[in-house]
Design a protein around this motif. Structure first.
Motif, mmCIF file in Angstrom:
data_model
loop_
_atom_site.group_PDB
_atom_site.id
_atom_site.type_symbol
_atom_site.label_atom_id
_atom_site.label_comp_id
_atom_site.label_asym_id
_atom_site.label_seq_id
_atom_site.Cartn_x
_atom_site.Cartn_y
_atom_site.Cartn_z
ATOM 1 N N ARG A 228 0.834 -1.206 0.000
ATOM 2 C CA ARG A 228 0.000 0.000 0.000
ATOM 3 C C ARG A 228 0.868 1.254 0.000
ATOM 4 O O ARG A 228 0.643 2.190 -0.777
ATOM 5 C CB ARG A 228 -0.929 0.002 1.215
ATOM 6 N N GLU A 229 1.868 1.271 0.872
ATOM 7 C CA GLU A 229 2.741 2.444 0.959
ATOM 8 C C GLU A 229 3.551 2.632 -0.319
ATOM 9 O O GLU A 229 3.814 3.768 -0.743
ATOM 10 C CB GLU A 229 3.677 2.316 2.161
ATOM 11 N N ALA A 230 3.931 1.530 -0.950
ATOM 12 C CA ALA A 230 4.670 1.631 -2.209
ATOM 13 C C ALA A 230 3.802 2.244 -3.297
ATOM 14 O O ALA A 230 4.267 3.066 -4.101
ATOM 15 C CB ALA A 230 5.162 0.255 -2.635
ATOM 16 N N LEU A 231 2.540 1.876 -3.320
ATOM 17 C CA LEU A 231 1.615 2.443 -4.302
ATOM 18 C C LEU A 231 1.408 3.932 -4.055
ATOM 19 O O LEU A 231 1.396 4.731 -5.000
ATOM 20 C CB LEU A 231 0.274 1.701 -4.239
ATOM 21 N N ILE A 232 1.252 4.294 -2.789
ATOM 22 C CA ILE A 232 1.087 5.707 -2.450
ATOM 23 C C ILE A 232 2.334 6.489 -2.868
ATOM 24 O O ILE A 232 2.236 7.587 -3.429
ATOM 25 C CB ILE A 232 0.812 5.886 -0.940
ATOM 26 N N PRO A 237 -3.576 7.493 -5.279
ATOM 27 C CA PRO A 237 -4.313 8.050 -4.137
ATOM 28 C C PRO A 237 -4.442 7.040 -3.007
ATOM 29 O O PRO A 237 -4.600 5.831 -3.252
ATOM 30 C CB PRO A 237 -5.675 8.394 -4.745
ATOM 31 N N ALA A 238 -4.388 7.506 -1.773
ATOM 32 C CA ALA A 238 -4.310 6.627 -0.607
ATOM 33 C C ALA A 238 -5.457 5.623 -0.549
ATOM 34 O O ALA A 238 -5.241 4.431 -0.274
ATOM 35 C CB ALA A 238 -4.271 7.464 0.670
ATOM 36 N N GLY A 239 -6.695 6.081 -0.773
ATOM 37 C CA GLY A 239 -7.828 5.172 -0.693
ATOM 38 C C GLY A 239 -7.772 4.084 -1.733
ATOM 39 O O GLY A 239 -8.044 2.902 -1.444
#
Length: 291
Positions: A228-232, A237-239
């Motif tokens: 998730r953090e890598a994608l952010i 977008p966080a959601g």
């Protein structure tokens, strides 16, 4: 008449194209939020009508004369239940003879949060009294093309699926199956579990990307929170990043795999493989860049 909701979306356009190979254009209704985006379908002889999931009062009239409806699920999960109820209610009021709904593979046991609204929609359809076919589609292979360029550039494909098998298929194969079911003989209400013939892992995807690009790409499995953090960090977008990471992690259990080959049975040929899809997409991209 046959109608398709979301007819200017990626799936809807493919479904319209499949229907055009089976029935006359004059028998097809494209239901769209913005008719101005469907002028090309009008030129083909397809009837275009406004159909906004968020404007329920106008939906029944847009279904006038329609006997079979391909109901493509909304792309806004947060508002999906209310939107879907409006469509189902309109179909009942319009006297639709049969409705086919695009759900998710194994919706009744699928642990992904995405499956909840699909399963609730299935229940609403079953309770409506409408004759129905539930099309439980597995993942789209095209999902793995979204980050392909970055994965190739860095030599790493990230995810949280481990070695979980995924029986994905192309949108075109699912859309063809939908057209087959919509135009086929009416039968009993049925749930179809639809998936690609060949399951693959994200390591297989990385290998296929590398082979198509002519350079090594490795799969790196991450815990859900790290993915998730890598994608952010990559600008997602966080959601949405949280949702993608959750889907990837839940897929590790094999919920997106299916060995029934129901999809290829419906379309009368093997489904396109992940490797074929990736190679075709990357060759097309390279051709466009070199033009």
């Amino acid at each position: 008449m046959y109608a398709v909701t979301g007819a200017t979306g990626q799936f809807g356009r493919l479904a319209i194209a499949s229907l055009l190979r089976r029935v006359d254009a004059g028998e097809i209704v494209a239901l769209v939020r913005d008719p101005a985006k469907a002028l090309d379908l009008e030129r083909l002889g397809v009837t275009v009508r406004a159909f906004d999931y968020d404007a329920p009062e106008g939906l029944p009239a847009s279904l006038d004369g329609v006997t079979r409806l391909l109901f493509v699920s909304s792309d806004t999960p947060d508002g999906r239940i209310a939107q879907h109820k409006a469509v189902i209610d309109a179909a009942v009021r319009a006297g639709i003879e049969r409705i086919a709904y695009t759900s998710i593979l194994h919706a009744d046991t699928n642990p992904m949060s995405l499956a909840e609204s699909h399963l609730e929609t299935e229940r609403m359809i079953a309770a409506s009294g409408l004759s129905y076919a539930i099309l439980r589609n597995s993942w789209y292979i095209e999902n793995y093309l979204i980050g392909a360029e970055a994965a190739i550039a860095h030599g790493v494909l990230l995810g949280s699926t481990g070695s979980g098998p995924i029986s994905a298929a192309t949108r075109a194969d699912y859309a063809e199956a939908a057209a087959v079911i919509l135009t086929g003989a009416s039968g009993p209400d049925r749930v179809y579990e639809l998936a690609g013939d060949e399951a693959f892992t994200l390591s297989d995807v990385a290998e296929a990307l590398g082979a198509a690009a002519g350079r090594a790409v490795q799969y790196r499995d991450l815990p859900e929170d790290e993915y998730r953090e890598a994608l952010i960090g990559a600008g997602v977008p966080a959601g949405f990043a949280a949702a993608l990471a959750e889907y990837s992690a839940k897929a590790a259990g094999g919920i997106l795999a299916d060995r029934s080959r129901t999809l290829s049975g419906l379309i009368g040929r093997p489904t396109e493989t992940m490797r074929e899809t990736i190679l075709r997409a990357l060759v097309r991209s390279a051709t466009v860049e070199n033009d």
